[in-house]
Design an enzyme around this catalytic site. Structure first.
Site, mmCIF file in Angstrom:
data_model
loop_
_atom_site.group_PDB
_atom_site.id
_atom_site.type_symbol
_atom_site.label_atom_id
_atom_site.label_comp_id
_atom_site.label_asym_id
_atom_site.label_seq_id
_atom_site.Cartn_x
_atom_site.Cartn_y
_atom_site.Cartn_z
ATOM 1 C CE LYS A 22 -1.745 1.487 4.053
ATOM 2 N NZ LYS A 22 -1.414 2.877 4.423
ATOM 3 C CG ASN A 23 2.268 2.598 3.525
ATOM 4 O OD1 ASN A 23 1.108 2.934 3.245
ATOM 5 N ND2 ASN A 23 2.641 2.280 4.748
ATOM 6 C CB CYS A 117 -3.928 5.906 11.160
ATOM 7 S SG CYS A 117 -4.221 4.502 10.081
ATOM 8 N NE ARG A 122 -0.344 10.291 10.273
ATOM 9 C CZ ARG A 122 -0.608 9.201 9.537
ATOM 10 N NH1 ARG A 122 -1.814 8.650 9.579
ATOM 11 N NH2 ARG A 122 0.310 8.691 8.733
ATOM 12 C CG ASP A 308 3.143 1.390 9.671
ATOM 13 O OD1 ASP A 308 3.407 1.662 8.495
ATOM 14 O OD2 ASP A 308 2.864 2.263 10.528
HETATM 15 C C1 EPZ Z 1 3.989 6.827 6.431
HETATM 16 O O1 EPZ Z 1 3.265 7.877 7.061
HETATM 17 C C2 EPZ Z 1 3.051 5.636 6.410
HETATM 18 N N1 EPZ Z 1 1.858 5.978 5.639
HETATM 19 C C3 EPZ Z 1 2.646 5.229 7.831
HETATM 20 O O2 EPZ Z 1 1.935 4.003 7.714
HETATM 21 C C4 EPZ Z 1 3.896 4.972 8.679
HETATM 22 O O3 EPZ Z 1 3.503 4.773 10.022
HETATM 23 C C5 EPZ Z 1 4.862 6.150 8.587
HETATM 24 O O4 EPZ Z 1 5.156 6.473 7.209
HETATM 25 C C6 EPZ Z 1 6.182 5.837 9.293
HETATM 26 O O5 EPZ Z 1 6.785 4.732 8.689
HETATM 27 C C7 EPZ Z 1 1.945 5.974 4.287
HETATM 28 O O6 EPZ Z 1 2.987 5.709 3.718
HETATM 29 C C8 EPZ Z 1 0.688 6.323 3.541
HETATM 30 P P1 EPZ Z 1 6.230 10.144 8.399
HETATM 31 P P2 EPZ Z 1 3.849 9.399 7.023
HETATM 32 O O7 EPZ Z 1 6.152 11.397 7.608
HETATM 33 O O8 EPZ Z 1 4.560 9.625 5.746
HETATM 34 C C9 EPZ Z 1 6.511 13.487 11.769
HETATM 35 C C10 EPZ Z 1 0.144 2.515 7.792
HETATM 36 O O9 EPZ Z 1 -0.202 1.852 8.772
HETATM 37 N N2 EPZ Z 1 6.315 14.428 10.660
HETATM 38 O O10 EPZ Z 1 7.376 9.197 8.164
HETATM 39 O O11 EPZ Z 1 2.739 10.293 7.407
HETATM 40 C C11 EPZ Z 1 5.266 12.654 12.025
HETATM 41 O O12 EPZ Z 1 4.372 13.354 12.893
HETATM 42 C C12 EPZ Z 1 0.530 3.967 7.975
HETATM 43 O O13 EPZ Z 1 0.272 2.064 6.615
HETATM 44 C C13 EPZ Z 1 6.372 15.792 10.935
HETATM 45 O O14 EPZ Z 1 6.572 16.213 12.077
HETATM 46 O O15 EPZ Z 1 4.892 9.312 8.227
HETATM 47 C C14 EPZ Z 1 5.841 11.405 12.666
HETATM 48 O O16 EPZ Z 1 6.070 11.646 14.042
HETATM 49 C C15 EPZ Z 1 0.178 4.473 9.353
HETATM 50 N N3 EPZ Z 1 6.205 16.665 9.907
HETATM 51 C C16 EPZ Z 1 7.190 11.229 11.963
HETATM 52 O O17 EPZ Z 1 7.493 12.507 11.379
HETATM 53 C C17 EPZ Z 1 5.982 16.248 8.620
HETATM 54 O O18 EPZ Z 1 5.856 17.097 7.708
HETATM 55 C C18 EPZ Z 1 7.180 10.186 10.847
HETATM 56 O O19 EPZ Z 1 6.143 10.522 9.956
HETATM 57 C C19 EPZ Z 1 5.923 14.860 8.366
HETATM 58 C C20 EPZ Z 1 6.092 13.959 9.399
#
Ligand code: EPZ
Length: 433
Positions: A22-23, A117, A122, A308
């Site tokens: 999916k991701n 989620c 986020r 995840d």
């Molecule tokens: C991706 O989310 C995945 N979703 C998530 O999977 C997964 O948990 C996550 O990566 C971490 O591996 C998809 O790919 C659609 P991040 P994403 O940006 O991109 C902070 C699932 O179950 N952050 O890596 O949103 C954020 O708050 C889902 O399939 C900022 O602060 O995650 C978090 O603490 C759930 N500012 C950390 O970084 C930003 O602009 C990691 O988030 C972006 C993120």
């Protein structure tokens, strides 16, 4: 509101095929909007998040066709609009990839802020900071963001936090920028590598994907790639491996990349699970009457333990002898599903980013609900080891990310029924024997 009904006590055993990631599929499908042309994307999971993204691409003018066996044909040359602010855009997180793709192609984009989620806040500030560094002028309103730039220019971008989404979005825009962009502290997930491979197949010049420094030389001689196949979903695979461990089962998975599962396999081995690992297969076994041993794990960006799979491992620890410790270092608030496990009988104490789990505990079937995608899968796992029947509501959240979930569970011997409305009395269920 649909629900699953599960009868506990079944050992899961058998073989299933893992679906496309999916991701990885979400950014690759969004990337077809970066350059007009016809694309054939294979091994795409037919799940709600993917359907929603394809509907958004259609709403922008793309021609989209879903063939059997997970192949998607997209003609993005007919995209004539760079505004996506409908409700459906806010239904998933992955819609934010359209920021980089549409900005890169049209020099402007108006997008409703993404959903996804509920782990607390986020933000997408790192995405926007990166696009600003490429020259974009950005206006943020209540639930819509507007980006504009007549000519994106390469830059050196340091991500304060390792972010999968920000890394991918910056790659998409930088591929169409003038000059070279270097992303420091980049995410190294397999789905980042998959996106880079797809963009390079289109003629982009991206180096370093899979490391924490990714270099993108923009303005390549782009051409729509022929066909491209999405990598297998390592989180789906990890979920089923955890089920084999949980039920003292024996589950073989086809269509996996074993190295994407290294962190999970290491932890399950510590807990007493045996493995057979092939080229594209992984088999997890735990003999009946052998006990699981508690362990500790800390979630971290890849190649660390994947956040995840945190809820799924939490359930496993409730059935392991001893006290296990879970530390969630990626999301600020990803323990919200724990009250549902406690309702079944779990003994979990949380303290800041850590949870301490005492096991083994015999669960008693009850009515619970999926809190989000992966916590929903964890509730199903809890139902597998509960006495009696467990009903799980809000299963739409699970079916957002797990293709053919009930069919695969039945194939492994689970006693599971999907109900379109909650049961009045869950003790009167006659499971298909
Ligand atoms: C991706 O989310 C995945 N979703 C998530 O999977 C997964 O948990 C996550 O990566 C971490 O591996 C998809 O790919 C659609 P991040 P994403 O940006 O991109 C902070 C699932 O179950 N952050 O890596 O949103 C954020 O708050 C889902 O399939 C900022 O602060 O995650 C978090 O603490 C759930 N500012 C950390 O970084 C930003 O602009 C990691 O988030 C972006 C993120």
């Amino acid at each position: 509101m649909s629900s699953y009904l599960l009868e506990g006590g079944q050992r899961l055993e058998g073989e299933i095929k893992i679906s496309g990631s999916k991701n990885a599929a979400l950014p690759v499908l969004a990337a077809t909007a970066l350059l007009e042309g016809c694309y054939r994307i294979e091994n795409v999971p037919l799940i709600d998040d993917i359907r929603t993204l394809l509907e958004i691409l259609r709403s922008l003018g793309a021609e989209v066709e879903f063939l059997p066996e997970g192949t998607v044909l997209i003609d993005s040359s007919t995209i004539n609009n760079c505004t996506a602010i409908s409700e459906r855009v806010g239904k998933l997180r992955g819609s934010y990839y359209l920021l980089g793709a549409l900005l890169g192609r049209f020099g402007e984009v108006q997008l409703r802020l993404p959903g996804g989620c509920d782990f607390g806040r986020r933000p997408i500030d790192l995405h926007l900071k990166g696009l600003r560094q490429l020259g974009a002028e950005i206006i943020e309103e209540e639930c819509v963001v507007y980006c504009r730039c007549s000519e994106l220019t390469g830059s050196n971008i340091f991500l304060d936090i390792v972010s999968v989404g920000a890394t991918a979005n910056i790659m998409l825009a930088a591929a169409r920028a003038k000059g070279t962009t270097t992303i420091y502290n980049a995410a190294r997930e397999p789905h980042i590598v998959d996106l880079a491979n797809f963009l390079n197949a289109m003629g982009a010049r991206i180096q370093g994907a899979g490391t924490d420094i990714i270099r993108i030389r923009g303005r390549a001689a782009f051409r729509p790639t022929g066909s491209y196949s999405i990598i297998p979903d390592q989180i789906e695979a990890g979920t089923y491996l955890a089920m084999a461990a949980l039920t003292a089962g024996d589950i073989a998975l086809r269509n996996v990349i074993p190295s994407h599962l290294d962190a999970l396999i290491a932890k399950l081995r510590e807990m007493g699970v045996d493995f057979e690992i092939g080229e594209e297969e992984v088999r997890a076994m735990r003999a009946p009457h052998t006990a699981l041993t508690a362990t500790n794990f800390v979630t971290a960006p890849y190649p660390g333990f994947p956040t995840d799979l945190q809820p799924q491992m939490m359930v496993l620890l409730t059935q392991a002898a001893g006290v296990g410790k879970v530390t969630e270092n990626v999301w600020n608030n990803r323990f919200q599903y724990i009250p549902g496990l406690k309702q079944l009988g779990a003994r979990i104490v949380t303290q800041g980013r850590s949870a301490f789990v005492t096991g083994p505990v015999q669960f008693t079937g009850s009515r619970v609900a999926a809190y989000d995608l992966r916590a929903g899968a964890a509730m199903v796992m809890a139902g597998l080891v509960s006495s009696g029947t467990t009903e799980i509501a809000n299963i739409e959240l699970i079916e957002r990310g797990y293709e053919n979930f009930v069919a695969k569970m039945l194939q492994l011997g689970a006693k599971i029924i999907k109900r379109e409305e909650p049961m009045t009395n869950i003790t009167e269920i006659d499971f298909v024997s």
